[in-house]
Design a protein around this motif. Structure first.
Motif, PDB file in Angstrom:
ATOM      1  N   THR A  30      83.966  71.940  86.480  1.00  0.00           N
ATOM      2  CA  THR A  30      82.762  72.877  85.894  1.00  0.00           C
ATOM      3  C   THR A  30      81.279  72.329  85.492  1.00  0.00           C
ATOM      4  O   THR A  30      80.479  73.273  85.005  1.00  0.00           O
ATOM      5  N   SER A  31      81.357  70.990  85.879  1.00  0.00           N
ATOM      6  CA  SER A  31      80.112  70.077  85.713  1.00  0.00           C
ATOM      7  C   SER A  31      78.878  70.701  86.358  1.00  0.00           C
ATOM      8  O   SER A  31      77.653  70.507  85.964  1.00  0.00           O
ATOM      9  N   ARG A  32      79.024  71.092  87.830  1.00  0.00           N
ATOM     10  CA  ARG A  32      77.739  71.706  88.489  1.00  0.00           C
ATOM     11  C   ARG A  32      77.497  72.924  87.680  1.00  0.00           C
ATOM     12  O   ARG A  32      76.241  73.177  87.706  1.00  0.00           O
ATOM     13  N   MET A  33      78.352  73.696  87.112  1.00  0.00           N
ATOM     14  CA  MET A  33      77.979  74.830  86.386  1.00  0.00           C
ATOM     15  C   MET A  33      77.607  74.781  84.967  1.00  0.00           C
ATOM     16  O   MET A  33      76.611  75.265  84.422  1.00  0.00           O
ATOM     17  N   TRP A  34      78.071  73.669  84.056  1.00  0.00           N
ATOM     18  CA  TRP A  34      77.848  73.545  82.796  1.00  0.00           C
ATOM     19  C   TRP A  34      77.297  72.167  82.624  1.00  0.00           C
ATOM     20  O   TRP A  34      76.838  72.030  81.353  1.00  0.00           O
ATOM     21  N   GLY A  35      77.342  71.210  83.428  1.00  0.00           N
ATOM     22  CA  GLY A  35      76.721  69.979  83.152  1.00  0.00           C
ATOM     23  C   GLY A  35      77.779  69.016  82.712  1.00  0.00           C
ATOM     24  O   GLY A  35      79.022  69.242  82.911  1.00  0.00           O
ATOM     25  N   LEU A  36      77.312  67.767  82.331  1.00  0.00           N
ATOM     26  CA  LEU A  36      78.387  66.761  81.853  1.00  0.00           C
ATOM     27  C   LEU A  36      78.700  67.056  80.646  1.00  0.00           C
ATOM     28  O   LEU A  36      78.145  67.780  79.755  1.00  0.00           O
ATOM     29  N   THR A  37      80.001  66.471  79.948  1.00  0.00           N
ATOM     30  CA  THR A  37      80.221  66.638  78.432  1.00  0.00           C
ATOM     31  C   THR A  37      79.330  66.038  77.392  1.00  0.00           C
ATOM     32  O   THR A  37      78.956  67.044  76.685  1.00  0.00           O
ATOM     33  N   ILE A  38      78.545  65.055  77.911  1.00  0.00           N
ATOM     34  CA  ILE A  38      77.364  64.677  77.154  1.00  0.00           C
ATOM     35  C   ILE A  38      76.452  65.853  76.938  1.00  0.00           C
ATOM     36  O   ILE A  38      75.445  65.586  75.973  1.00  0.00           O
ATOM     37  N   ASP A  39      76.135  66.607  77.806  1.00  0.00           N
ATOM     38  CA  ASP A  39      75.091  67.621  77.868  1.00  0.00           C
ATOM     39  C   ASP A  39      75.185  68.947  76.871  1.00  0.00           C
ATOM     40  O   ASP A  39      74.485  69.482  76.453  1.00  0.00           O
ATOM     41  N   ARG A  40      76.538  68.753  76.250  1.00  0.00           N
ATOM     42  CA  ARG A  40      76.718  69.933  75.550  1.00  0.00           C
ATOM     43  C   ARG A  40      76.830  69.550  74.030  1.00  0.00           C
ATOM     44  O   ARG A  40      77.204  70.101  72.995  1.00  0.00           O
ATOM     45  N   ILE A  41      76.651  68.147  73.674  1.00  0.00           N
ATOM     46  CA  ILE A  41      76.692  67.650  72.671  1.00  0.00           C
ATOM     47  C   ILE A  41      75.217  68.031  71.555  1.00  0.00           C
ATOM     48  O   ILE A  41      74.166  67.881  72.179  1.00  0.00           O
ATOM     49  N   THR A  42      75.508  68.570  70.534  1.00  0.00           N
ATOM     50  CA  THR A  42      74.247  68.877  69.510  1.00  0.00           C
ATOM     51  C   THR A  42      74.079  67.730  68.524  1.00  0.00           C
ATOM     52  O   THR A  42      72.833  67.654  67.878  1.00  0.00           O
ATOM     53  N   SER A  43      75.161  67.293  67.905  1.00  0.00           N
ATOM     54  CA  SER A  43      75.047  66.208  66.916  1.00  0.00           C
ATOM     55  C   SER A  43      76.322  65.376  67.219  1.00  0.00           C
ATOM     56  O   SER A  43      77.246  65.867  67.456  1.00  0.00           O
ATOM     57  N   ILE A  44      76.138  63.936  66.576  1.00  0.00           N
ATOM     58  CA  ILE A  44      77.094  63.390  66.500  1.00  0.00           C
ATOM     59  C   ILE A  44      77.241  62.521  65.107  1.00  0.00           C
ATOM     60  O   ILE A  44      76.339  61.973  64.599  1.00  0.00           O
ATOM     61  N   GLU A  45      78.344  62.574  64.291  1.00  0.00           N
ATOM     62  CA  GLU A  45      78.544  61.658  63.223  1.00  0.00           C
ATOM     63  C   GLU A  45      78.884  60.297  63.814  1.00  0.00           C
ATOM     64  O   GLU A  45      79.769  60.008  64.631  1.00  0.00           O
ATOM     65  N   VAL A  46      78.119  59.374  63.188  1.00  0.00           N
ATOM     66  CA  VAL A  46      78.241  58.158  63.710  1.00  0.00           C
ATOM     67  C   VAL A  46      78.328  57.002  62.605  1.00  0.00           C
ATOM     68  O   VAL A  46      77.737  57.291  61.617  1.00  0.00           O
ATOM     69  N   VAL A  47      79.317  55.985  62.652  1.00  0.00           N
ATOM     70  CA  VAL A  47      79.365  54.891  61.844  1.00  0.00           C
ATOM     71  C   VAL A  47      78.669  53.391  62.413  1.00  0.00           C
ATOM     72  O   VAL A  47      78.869  53.216  63.672  1.00  0.00           O
TER      73      VAL A  47
END
Length: 505
Positions: A176-193
């Motif tokens: 589905t990436s040609r249609m929706w992009g990569l997984t990283i392209d759907r990230i809006t925020s990340i909780e990070v240690v």
């Protein structure tokens, strides 16, 4: 009304604190430091029950022995283990699903503390905002199934056992990436240690430079404990298709050439993506080809979309079409099941990758040279192998729509991701030199027969620790900026990985 649901997955593994002394720092053993953790984090040490299973890699070419494996259940516990690593002078590495091709989740050496995230498996779906907050112990099969309960979906790969942490940290390609992009392209925020144990949020409005780096090179900058995604409506109609050929090398080269031109110049809707799969034939000098992919629209439109390709290639010897809803397509691509409860198998393999630029397609000479290697060296190579020429680009590709500088993932001009994968006979160690020879010869056939300075890349989710110029091939023009962000968030290279940004040579 805003409907929000949270799914908490059950704890899979716990372990009691051990008594084995592993190292000393300022007179304190690692065991003593472990006892100071205020959250009672479950930790398993060498020699204890559960250690062998906890350190078993997916790729049995590797046999790393971490000094400890921790199983936190909250981001605060992750922070405590990071601080344990700082106090005991051990690097710390996160393990999401354990699918790293080079066992990065075990630290890449024998002195790391592993933070195994398998107990952090909540998924919170917000039906009004169409978002999902996913803890990074989740595997793709569980994420897909949960989102489907809300008629939502994300772009990602097909294997249900892949962990979201690494997958969303370095790319995340699927049909589905040609249609929706990569997984990283759907990230809006990340909780990070972070490397100092601080828990923070990275987004477009908070720690923006860290947010940029975490989307393409995450393991070098922090431990992602939860990721917020913007989701898509699950397509109501899908078809998984496949075609196959058995051809002499010259004809196989012609099919790949047509496939490249079709992907590059064809009027292909974004709802189509697939891969040309190359495998060993039963006759020396021949090649098996398959075109498999997904069509995320009514099936009535599929034949017309593929007609320009099939008008230029031999008639396939077999065809297959499987239509249904989105969940049905995902089950098909996963091999018949999305469950992640049964133990996953292992393999002993070597993998390489090429990301071919749309601006510099593979030359005919390079394609012919590849098929010559495949049909001879490949035929003579014991064990099983496959090469996948995955459609990334084209006129309407959502992957290509972003600029190279928008995320740390730099290869936005790519037409194909080619994965080269070869297993040992019996899928068990030792790994034979013939496997290395086949993959190196195949990649060299392509690279050496294109123009000098051909600007190809490599895909960081198909990690290759034999790649000599990995920093450029994985990160290209973004690497210098990544080093600058590294100096801010992890100046001492605490999150040290074999192919990590800022790695000390």
């Amino acid at each position: 009304m805003n409907k929000i649901s949270t799914i908490m997955r059950p704890t899979i593994l716990t372990a009691s604190l051990g008594l084995l002394i592993i190292s000393h720092v300022n007179g304190q053993s690692l065991k003593d430091l472990v006892s100071q953790i205020g959250y009672n984090v479950s930790i398993v040490l060498p020699g204890q029950p559960g250690y062998a299973n906890a350190t078993k890699p997916f790729n049995l070419r590797y046999d790393y022995k971490p000094v400890a494996v921790a199983f936190p259940v909250t981001s605060h516990e992750v922070s405590e283990v990071v601080q344990l690593g700082l106090k005991s002078n051990h690097t710390v590495v996160a393990r999401s699903g354990g699918h790293s091709y080079i066992a990065n989740g075990l630290g890449g050496k024998n002195d790391a503390i592993v933070i195994d995230l398998r107990n952090m498996k909540s998924i919170t779906v917000d039906d009004q905002r169409n978002t999902a907050v996913v803890q990074t112990g989740n595997l793709l099969g569980d994420i897909l199934t949960t989102l489907n309960e809300h008629d939502r979906a994300l772009p990602h790969g097909t294997c249900p056992y892949v962990g979201i942490g690494g997958h969303a940290g370095y790319g995340g390609y699927g049909f589905t990436s040609r249609m929706w992009g990569l997984t990283i392209d759907r990230i809006t925020s990340i909780e990070v240690v972070l490397a100092n144990g601080e828990i923070t949020t990275a987004s477009e409005t908070s720690n923006k430079d860290l947010f940029w780096a975490m989307r393409g090179a995450a393991g070098s900058f922090g431990i992602a404990t939860a990721i917020t995604f913007s989701t898509f409506p699950a397509p109501p109609e899908t078809t998984i298709f496949s075609y196959s050929w058995h051809l002499p090398a010259a004809e196989a080269a012609s099919v790949l050439t047509v496939f490249q031109n079709f992907t590059l110049t064809g009027d292909i809707p974004p709802q189509l993506a697939g891969e040309l799969v190359i495998t060993k034939a039963d006759i020396r000098g021949n090649v098996n080809l398959g075109y498999a992919g997904g069509w995320y629209a009514p099936i009535a439109q599929l034949n017309a979309t593929l007609a320009p390709f099939f008008a230029q290639v031999p008639a396939p010897i077999s065809t297959s079409f499987d239509s249904g809803d989105y969940l049905h397509s995902a089950i098909n691509l996963a091999g018949g099941s999305l469950q992640t409860i049964s133990p996953e198998g292992t393999d002993t393999f070597y993998a390489k990758s090429l990301m071919t630029p749309s601006s510099q397609p593979m030359s005919l000479k390079s394609i012919q040279a590849l098929m010559e290697v495949v049909s001879t060296v490949g035929f003579d190579t014991p064990g099983w192998w496959f090469f996948q020429v995955e459609q990334v680009g084209g006129k309407y590709s959502a992957i290509n729509a972003l600029k190279a500088s928008e995320t740390a993932f730099v290869h936005r001009d790519s037409l194909f991701v080619i994965q080269f994968y070869s297993s040992s006979p019996g899928n068990t160690p030792p790994y034979p030199q013939t496997g290395f020879n086949l993959l190196n010869a195949s990649v060299d056939a392509i690279v050496s027969n294109n123009r000098p300075g051909w600007n190809y890349g490599a895909y960081a989710n198909y990690l290759d620790d034999e790649l000599p110029d990995w920093s450029y091939r994985y990160y290209g023009s973004n690497y210098q900026r990544l080093e600058g962000v590294k100096r801010i968030y992890d100046p001492n290279d605490f999150f040290s990985l074999p192919l990590g940004v800022g790695r000390r040579h």
